[in-house]
Design a protein around this motif. Structure first.
Motif, PDB file in Angstrom:
ATOM      1  N   TYR A  66       0.716  -1.226   0.055  1.00 30.15           N
ATOM      2  CA  TYR A  66       0.213   0.033   0.109  1.00 30.15           C
ATOM      3  C   TYR A  66       0.868   1.140   0.093  1.00 30.15           C
ATOM      4  CZ  TYR A  66      -3.539  -3.449   1.087  1.00 30.15           C
ATOM      5  OH  TYR A  66      -4.331  -4.683   1.097  1.00 30.15           O
TER       6      TYR A  66
ATOM      7  N   PHE B 204       1.037   4.157  -2.815  1.00 26.08           N
ATOM      8  CA  PHE B 204       0.649   5.588  -2.480  1.00 26.08           C
ATOM      9  C   PHE B 204       1.893   6.440  -3.048  1.00 26.08           C
ATOM     10  CE2 PHE B 204       1.360   8.985   0.847  1.00 26.08           C
ATOM     11  CZ  PHE B 204       0.081   9.734   0.538  1.00 26.08           C
TER      12      PHE B 204
ATOM     13  N   ASN C 191       2.197   9.506  -5.820  1.00 29.50           N
ATOM     14  CA  ASN C 191       2.675  10.621  -5.497  1.00 29.50           C
ATOM     15  C   ASN C 191       3.680  11.266  -6.508  1.00 29.50           C
ATOM     16  OD1 ASN C 191       1.140  10.788  -3.027  1.00 29.50           O
ATOM     17  ND2 ASN C 191       2.943  10.341  -1.862  1.00 29.50           N
TER      18      ASN C 191
ATOM     19  N   TYR D  45      -4.191   6.012  -6.375  1.00 27.42           N
ATOM     20  CA  TYR D  45      -4.815   6.476  -5.218  1.00 27.42           C
ATOM     21  C   TYR D  45      -6.038   5.348  -5.228  1.00 27.42           C
ATOM     22  CZ  TYR D  45      -1.564  10.397  -4.685  1.00 27.42           C
ATOM     23  OH  TYR D  45      -0.442  11.235  -4.907  1.00 27.42           O
TER      24      TYR D  45
ATOM     25  N   ALA E  61      -9.007  -1.038  -2.244  1.00 28.50           N
ATOM     26  CA  ALA E  61      -8.446  -2.022  -1.283  1.00 28.50           C
ATOM     27  C   ALA E  61      -8.816  -1.530   0.177  1.00 28.50           C
ATOM     28  CB  ALA E  61      -6.851  -1.985  -1.321  1.00 28.50           C
ATOM     29  N   SER E  62      -9.595  -0.792   0.019  1.00 35.90           N
ATOM     30  CA  SER E  62     -10.232  -0.495   1.438  1.00 35.90           C
ATOM     31  C   SER E  62      -9.287   0.294   2.611  1.00 35.90           C
ATOM     32  CB  SER E  62     -10.907  -1.508   2.373  1.00 35.90           C
ATOM     33  OG  SER E  62     -11.880  -2.155   1.575  1.00 35.90           O
ATOM     34  N   VAL E  63      -8.137   1.042   1.745  1.00 36.05           N
ATOM     35  CA  VAL E  63      -7.332   1.710   2.721  1.00 36.05           C
ATOM     36  C   VAL E  63      -8.055   2.942   2.964  1.00 36.05           C
ATOM     37  CG1 VAL E  63      -5.277   2.961   2.719  1.00 36.05           C
ATOM     38  CG2 VAL E  63      -5.323   0.791   1.622  1.00 36.05           C
ATOM     39  N   VAL E  64      -8.470   3.264   4.115  1.00 37.08           N
ATOM     40  CA  VAL E  64      -9.244   4.444   4.913  1.00 37.08           C
ATOM     41  C   VAL E  64      -8.145   5.503   5.325  1.00 37.08           C
ATOM     42  CG1 VAL E  64     -10.789   5.302   5.875  1.00 37.08           C
ATOM     43  CG2 VAL E  64     -11.240   3.134   4.903  1.00 37.08           C
ATOM     44  N   ASP E  65      -7.734   6.490   4.599  1.00 30.29           N
ATOM     45  CA  ASP E  65      -6.757   7.418   5.244  1.00 30.29           C
ATOM     46  C   ASP E  65      -7.191   8.909   4.583  1.00 30.29           C
ATOM     47  OD1 ASP E  65      -3.788   7.272   6.489  1.00 30.29           O
ATOM     48  OD2 ASP E  65      -4.067   9.139   5.087  1.00 30.29           O
TER      49      ASP E  65
ATOM     50  N   VAL F 128      -5.276  11.185   4.154  1.00 31.28           N
ATOM     51  CA  VAL F 128      -4.531  11.951   3.354  1.00 31.28           C
ATOM     52  C   VAL F 128      -4.528  11.234   1.685  1.00 31.28           C
ATOM     53  CG1 VAL F 128      -1.884  12.036   2.788  1.00 31.28           C
ATOM     54  CG2 VAL F 128      -2.669  12.322   4.911  1.00 31.28           C
ATOM     55  N   VAL F 129      -4.902  10.048   1.596  1.00 33.00           N
ATOM     56  CA  VAL F 129      -4.976   9.378   0.391  1.00 33.00           C
ATOM     57  C   VAL F 129      -6.169  10.158  -0.431  1.00 33.00           C
ATOM     58  CG1 VAL F 129      -5.787   7.380  -0.954  1.00 33.00           C
ATOM     59  CG2 VAL F 129      -3.951   7.220   1.196  1.00 33.00           C
TER      60      VAL F 129
ATOM     61  N   TYR G 286      -7.259  13.108   0.220  1.00 38.10           N
ATOM     62  CA  TYR G 286      -6.949  14.749  -0.151  1.00 38.10           C
ATOM     63  C   TYR G 286      -6.173  14.604  -1.449  1.00 38.10           C
ATOM     64  CZ  TYR G 286      -3.933  18.663   0.242  1.00 38.10           C
ATOM     65  OH  TYR G 286      -3.450  19.820   0.035  1.00 38.10           O
ATOM     66  N   ASP G 287      -5.159  13.424  -1.312  1.00 40.78           N
ATOM     67  CA  ASP G 287      -4.347  13.676  -2.556  1.00 40.78           C
ATOM     68  C   ASP G 287      -4.989  13.096  -4.025  1.00 40.78           C
ATOM     69  OD1 ASP G 287      -2.256  14.224  -0.928  1.00 40.78           O
ATOM     70  OD2 ASP G 287      -1.163  12.211  -1.177  1.00 40.78           O
TER      71      ASP G 287
ATOM     72  N   TYR H 278     -12.323  15.346  -1.120  1.00 38.45           N
ATOM     73  CA  TYR H 278     -11.945  16.451  -0.280  1.00 38.45           C
ATOM     74  C   TYR H 278     -12.847  16.309   0.871  1.00 38.45           C
ATOM     75  CZ  TYR H 278      -8.908  19.021  -3.569  1.00 38.45           C
ATOM     76  OH  TYR H 278      -7.868  19.128  -4.172  1.00 38.45           O
TER      77      TYR H 278
ATOM     78  N   GLN I 260      -5.751  21.704   4.957  1.00 45.37           N
ATOM     79  CA  GLN I 260      -5.409  21.750   3.447  1.00 45.37           C
ATOM     80  C   GLN I 260      -6.938  21.385   2.651  1.00 45.37           C
ATOM     81  OE1 GLN I 260      -3.354  20.407   5.693  1.00 45.37           O
ATOM     82  NE2 GLN I 260      -1.207  20.621   5.146  1.00 45.37           N
TER      83      GLN I 260
END
Lengths: 252, 610
Positions: free
Chosen positions: A16, A20, A24, A39, A45-49, A51-52, A54-55, A73, A85
């Motif tokens: 992951y 990421f 970037n 992203y 893949a159910s990554v909950v963040d 920052v991800v 936002y990017d 956002y 941000q």
């Protein structure tokens, strides 16, 4: 067995992180579509963040897809309401929309009673509720063991706190989900059929709440109280489960 | 309590008295009066109407020859009086109104009786005679300039000597003027509104028809911001305080337009030898007609500006990098309506993307009639090399010359450096031409991405986690409370404690019984001790017969009681007989004792008869 599991987790985490980093790098090279795809892979893949999200919002913004940018956002802000941000970029993205429609307001009772909980994420509220709940029961046991007036006051405080945070967690869990229009223009009709009369139109980036979903149609309400049915494919939901905007998702 | 009761009684009495009030309108009455019976033509005076009774309607002002009335009252009041005479209560309402009136001609005039409906009856006032003198303006009433004011504010005697006594007409002068009466459509006209008040100590003028003097009607004109000037002027040898409002007007159509009359209505007050004086005074200016001529045929590049203008342009940076925007400012200054000037159309610039103009009118400067309007264009170069921004035209109409004038701004040279690797232009969708319009530069606008995230891992929602975490604290707490309760009971309830520990204690004694010198005695005491502890009785002196009675009273199984008694009697026989039991017999006794105790424990768990 446990070693094997730990190793699996470690390897997955590396994958992951690698995805990421790829996203970037693509973003910084100006390859926004590739960045968004990387992203989105994390989202799938159910990554909950936050920052991800936002990017991802930035990658969509750069591609000229304000609807998808706004939705991501909003997701970042939902996970972390103090994400400055994300709030700033959301504002900029909204300025580029046709109507800059405000986010639908929560119910009046929630605004009046739970005015304090908008700066807290759902997760923070849940943990605060659990902490105050555990404190209350621990306090109760301690009071039964050795009663003390300070302990009684603390017990009351913990009870009030657990009620407040419990109410907040309930309200956050049970509120009508927010969705963002991701197509340039979406017809909102009186019923769940393409033959129904068009009631009003939504434009890309417009935020609505969805209170019912039926057969691929969603009943939406705008901040002004306009209500009607539109196809779910016109919207991207902000709340979990996080639906990835796959290439099949219509964006225009 | 006593205070509350007395308050209630007083309140009840008051309510009773008020509810029992009769409208005392036996003498309904209406009267009228004037503030002065000697009036002047066109000068307002006040008629006061008073009525008393029960239910009073509004008075009806009749028509009268030589008089004009303002039928809406300038003041109105109402009062109610409750009186108690000989145990009878009566309520009287009194209402008063004030009406303004004017005499329209000289001579003896009569205000006819005014009708007021009181308690369903028409009550009439007396007729009031009024004598109207000629209007004060012919000849104007002289202001006594030897006013009674403090010495430091004595009027200028030289002025007085030069021009004599000023009149009310001289006290306040109203003037309107325009700088031109024949203009082109959109051309600037300056309307000047001047209020001149005589500068005499103790003299004042107060406007009476509202909070401020309304401006004259300027329908058909676009109005610019008003400029206010204050100064002193000399006229007829008198000094005046002048307040001048300069209003820029721009005719929006063609033909003949009228700037309406300007009215002032109020009181002139001054001090004379006999005291303060006050006189009603009206001043009206004449309307002004403006002839508006249409503009000649307009050229295609006409900006909308009518007046006198100059145009200048400046480029922020002539040496730029590809993709990095620079700003071109076009500044228009001069005289004319700034709101009618449209942004100059830039000639095609194929090597750059040009944004729409941002308009920023500057703040008004010292000269109110001069305007400035700045148009800013963001120019983003798309192609490297030596480039040029062509000359820009600005076309306006000059009323002085009666023709359109096109001003040209010089062209600008721009050197565009090629962009580096990290600064690519991003274009979004559409045709190539559309892409140029949608150019976006990296690093601008939105905040950059974040490259540091927390440990990324999939979120696995477990629906049991939250309920478990929710249930754990009360479960632990309740377990602790139960433990605490038992501990306290063991400490405080000796019978409970004996019963609680009886089994364990007996087990321990039985374990050592087999090895003791007198096992039968040990078993006997262990069993008797258990029974005493379990059933909460004294162990001392308990025999097998006592044990049977105890068991029969508490245990529902007769066989169990028989077995226990049998064990006890065997032990008694061994103790008081030869005193020696064979090891097999001891083991049998131990098994019998343990099984009996286990059975009693089991029965206790199911509910023992106590």
């Amino acid at each position: 067995m446990s070693w094997f599991l730990a190793l699996t987790c470690l390897v997955s985490a590396d994958i992951y992180q690698e995805t990421f980093t790829e996203g970037n790098a693509a973003y910084q090279a100006g390859q926004y579509a590739q960045a968004a795809a990387a992203y989105e892979k994390l989202v799938s893949a159910s990554v909950v963040d936050p920052v991800v999200f936002y990017d991802l919002g930035n990658a969509y913004y750069r591609q000229g897809k304000p609807g998808l940018a706004i939705a991501n956002y909003e997701r970042a802000l939902d996970l972390n309401p103090n994400f400055q941000q994300a709030a700033e970029n959301l504002e900029k993205a909204l300025r580029g929309t046709k109507r800059n429609l405000a986010r639908p307001l929560p119910p009046a009772w929630e605004q009046a009673v739970l005015f304090w909980h908008y700066g807290l994420s759902s997760r923070a509220t849940r943990w605060a509720m659990l902490a105050s709940w555990a404190l209350f029961w621990a306090g109760l046991a301690a009071y039964a063991w050795r009663p003390h007036r300070y302990l009684r006051a603390a017990l009351i405080v913990a009870a009030v706190a657990s009620l407040a945070f419990g109410g907040s967690a309930w309200a956050k869990t049970h509120r009508a989900p927010l969705a963002v229009t991701i197509v340039e223009k979406a017809d909102v009709r009186f019923g769940t059929s393409g033959q129904e009369t068009v009631r009003f139109e939504l434009f890309e980036g417009d935020r609505v709440t969805v209170d019912r979903r039926e057969g691929g149609w969603a009943r939406v309400t705008t901040v002004g109280g306009e209500r009607g049915w539109t196809q779910e494919s016109n919207l991207l939901f902000v709340a979990p489960p996080y639906q990835a905007a796959t290439p099949e998702t219509p964006t225009s | 309590m006593a205070v509350n009761t007395s308050r209630l009684i007083v309140a009840a009495l008051l309510i009773g008295m008020v509810s029992g009030v009769q409208y005392a309108c036996a003498q309904p009455m209406a009267t009228a009066s004037v503030d002065s019976s000697q009036v002047r033509v066109n000068e307002p005076f006040q008629i006061s109407v008073t009525a008393q009774g029960g239910r009073i309607a509004e008075p009806v002002i009749p028509h009268a020859d030589g008089l004009r009335f303002d039928r809406s009252p300038s003041l109105s009041s109402s009062s109610t009086q409750i009186s108690f005479v000989n145990g009878q209560s009566a309520m009287v309402t009194k209402r008063e109104w004030g009406f303004r009136a004017w005499a329209t001609r000289e001579g003896a005039l009569t205000i006819p009786p005014i009708s007021v409906r009181i308690d369903g009856k028409n009550c009439m006032t007396e007729a009031i005679p009024v004598t109207a003198a000629a209007a004060s303006s012919s000849p104007p009433q002289a202001l006594d300039n030897t006013v009674q004011t403090p010495p430091q504010s004595q009027p200028n005697t030289s002025q007085s000597a030069e021009k004599g006594t000023p009149t009310v007409e001289d006290a306040l002068i109203l003037e309107t003027s325009v700088n031109k009466k024949r203009v082109y459509q959109g051309e600037l006209i300056t309307l000047s509104l001047r209020i001149m008040q005589l500068d005499l100590p103790g003299l004042s003028a107060s406007y009476a028809a509202g909070p401020s003097i309304p401006l004259p009607d300027t329908e058909g004109f676009y109005q610019g911001p008003i400029n206010k000037l204050e100064r002193q002027e000399s006229r007829k040898g008198w000094t005046y305080d002048v307040v001048e409002h300069r209003m820029p007007l721009y005719p929006t159509g063609t033909g003949t337009f009228k700037i309406g009359a300007w009215n002032w209505e109020g009181y002139i007050q001054w001090f004379s030898r006999v005291g303060p004086q006050r006189q009603y005074h009206t001043v009206t200016t004449e309307p002004i007609e403006i002839e508006v001529v249409p503009l000649p045929d307009r050229p295609a590049n006409f900006s909308g500006g009518v007046g006198r203008f100059t145009v200048k342009a400046s480029l922020l940076n002539g040496d730029v990098t590809q993709g990095v925007p620079t700003q071109l400012q076009v500044r228009i200054t001069g005289e004319g309506n700034p709101d009618s000037i449209l942004a100059p159309t830039l000639p095609p610039i194929p090597w750059a993307h040009v944004s729409d103009a941002e308009i920023s009118p500057s703040a008004p400067g010292a000269d109110w009639s001069k305007i400035e309007k700045v148009f800013t264009y963001n120019i983003t170069p798309l192609e490297p090399g030596n480039q040029a921004i062509p000359a820009i035209d600005f076309c306006y109409f000059s009323p002085d010359k009666g023709q359109f004038i096109t001003e040209k701004v010089d062209s600008f040279s721009v050197f565009v450096r090629p962009s580096g690797e990290g600064q690519k232009l991003v274009t979004v969708g559409g045709t190539e031409a559309q892409q140029e319009k949608q150019v976006e530069i990296i690093g601008e606008d939105v905040l950059p991405i974040l490259t540091e995230a927390a440990a990324l891992r999939p979120f696995k929602a477990n629906r049991f986690t939250m309920p478990l975490l929710f249930a754990l604290p009360p479960a632990l707490s309740i377990a602790f409370l139960v433990f605490l309760h038992r501990k306290r009971r063991l400490e405080n309830d000796s019978a409970y404690a004996r019963r609680y520990y009886a089994h364990a204690k007996t087990q321990k004694r039985l374990q050592t019984a087999a090895e003791s010198d007198a096992p039968s005695e040990e078993i006997y005491h262990a069993l008797i001790g258990y029974l005493a502890d379990h059933f909460g009785v004294s162990e001392a002196g308990m025999t097998s017969s006592d044990a049977r009675s105890l068991l029969e009273a508490n245990i529902s199984e007769p066989d169990l009681a028989d077995n226990i008694v049998k064990v006890l009697r065997t032990c008694e026989r061994a103790q008081y007989g030869d005193g020696k039991l064979q090891p097999e017999e001891v083991q049998a006794l131990l098994r019998g004792t343990e099984s009996s105790i286990d059975r009693i424990e089991a029965l206790s768990g199911k509910g023992v008869r106590r």
